[in-house]
Motif scaffolding. Sequence first.
Motif, short mmCIF file in Angstrom:
data_model
loop_
_atom_site.label_atom_id
_atom_site.label_comp_id
_atom_site.label_asym_id
_atom_site.label_seq_id
_atom_site.Cartn_x
_atom_site.Cartn_y
_atom_site.Cartn_z
N THR A 51 0.83 -1.21 0.00
CA THR A 51 0.00 0.00 0.00
C THR A 51 0.87 1.26 0.00
OG1 THR A 51 -1.75 -1.19 1.17
CG2 THR A 51 -1.86 1.21 1.22
N GLU A 52 1.91 1.27 0.85
CA GLU A 52 2.80 2.43 0.89
C GLU A 52 3.62 2.56 -0.40
OE1 GLU A 52 4.90 3.83 4.28
OE2 GLU A 52 3.61 2.73 5.68
N LEU A 53 4.04 1.42 -0.97
CA LEU A 53 4.80 1.47 -2.23
C LEU A 53 3.96 2.07 -3.36
CD1 LEU A 53 6.70 -1.92 -1.99
CD2 LEU A 53 7.78 0.33 -2.24
N PHE A 54 2.66 1.78 -3.36
CA PHE A 54 1.79 2.36 -4.39
C PHE A 54 1.66 3.88 -4.22
CE2 PHE A 54 0.11 -1.98 -5.32
CZ PHE A 54 0.26 -1.93 -6.70
N GLY A 55 2.13 4.40 -3.08
CA GLY A 55 2.15 5.84 -2.86
C GLY A 55 3.15 6.55 -3.78
N PHE A 56 4.15 5.80 -4.27
CA PHE A 56 5.08 6.37 -5.26
C PHE A 56 4.31 6.46 -6.58
CE2 PHE A 56 8.12 4.52 -2.25
CZ PHE A 56 9.10 5.50 -2.18
N PRO A 57 4.27 7.63 -7.22
CA PRO A 57 3.43 7.80 -8.41
C PRO A 57 3.83 6.93 -9.60
CG PRO A 57 4.84 9.72 -8.06
CD PRO A 57 5.00 8.85 -6.86
N PHE A 58 5.06 6.44 -9.61
CA PHE A 58 5.54 5.66 -10.77
C PHE A 58 5.41 4.15 -10.56
CE2 PHE A 58 8.90 7.18 -7.98
CZ PHE A 58 9.43 5.98 -7.51
N ILE A 59 4.88 3.70 -9.42
CA ILE A 59 4.74 2.26 -9.17
C ILE A 59 3.41 1.77 -9.73
CG2 ILE A 59 4.52 0.46 -7.40
CD1 ILE A 59 7.39 1.50 -7.69
N THR A 72 6.99 -2.99 -10.51
CA THR A 72 6.80 -2.65 -11.91
C THR A 72 6.53 -1.15 -11.96
OG1 THR A 72 5.80 -4.82 -12.26
CG2 THR A 72 5.48 -3.17 -14.01
N LYS A 73 7.27 -0.46 -12.82
CA LYS A 73 7.14 1.00 -12.89
C LYS A 73 6.34 1.42 -14.13
CE LYS A 73 11.33 1.86 -15.55
NZ LYS A 73 10.66 2.21 -16.80
N THR A 74 5.95 2.68 -14.13
CA THR A 74 5.31 3.23 -15.32
C THR A 74 6.40 3.50 -16.36
OG1 THR A 74 5.52 5.43 -14.36
CG2 THR A 74 3.41 4.32 -14.05
N PRO A 75 6.07 3.43 -17.65
CA PRO A 75 7.09 3.59 -18.69
C PRO A 75 7.83 4.94 -18.67
CG PRO A 75 5.03 2.76 -19.62
CD PRO A 75 4.75 3.12 -18.20
N ASP A 76 7.20 5.97 -18.12
CA ASP A 76 7.84 7.29 -18.14
C ASP A 76 8.91 7.47 -17.06
OD1 ASP A 76 5.80 7.10 -16.29
OD2 ASP A 76 5.34 9.23 -16.30
#
Length: 198
Positions: A51-59, A72-76
């Motif tokens: 839950t806390e890791l999903f707080g990073f906008p790129f996760i 897994t990160k977002t492509p940007d």
Amino acid sequence: MIKTGSPVISIYTEMTPNPETMKFVANKLLYPGKSIDFPDAESAKPSPLATELFGFPFIKAVFIASNFVTLTKTPDAEWMDVTPSIRQFLKDYLEEGKEVINEDEIVEVKKESSNEVLADDDDVVKRIKELLENYVKPAVEMDGGAIQFKSYNDGVVNLMMQGSCSGCPSSMITLKSGIEGMMKRMIPEVKEVVAEAE
């Protein structure tokens, strides 16, 4: 100043075959002998860590196993830019002894897919699950992923890709030439192995 009694956590990263995922390995067991996949923030409720890791906008997705987390990160986003902050976050989180997985919540969510052999599994399904557990699991965990048994019908084995295996360009090659080939050799009833997207 080093606090006595609390172990110093070290986190190192490993690239995976999937360029969008990175494996963060800890010198501490996070989820001993098990793994769990959170493909999105909504599914992360049983894990305060996820839950806390999903707080990073790129996760984009979180996969937790024995002693590692595959993200897994977002492509940007670039791993080079974000890895130091994630490593520091994980180190602090684990050193504080915070909860990784809340088992009670998992029982509520209860995953329908498992490689665990059940009493009512037929002989072929038992052999498929044992093969996944003994041969496939150790190999894909090294790459930061997991492959779960979903179903077996008329010679077709349905598997679910998790962690770095989910959406990985080379996972289809692994599935077809590696897993399917081995299953056909060791379990003659198996005609085809297919992956089910979550």
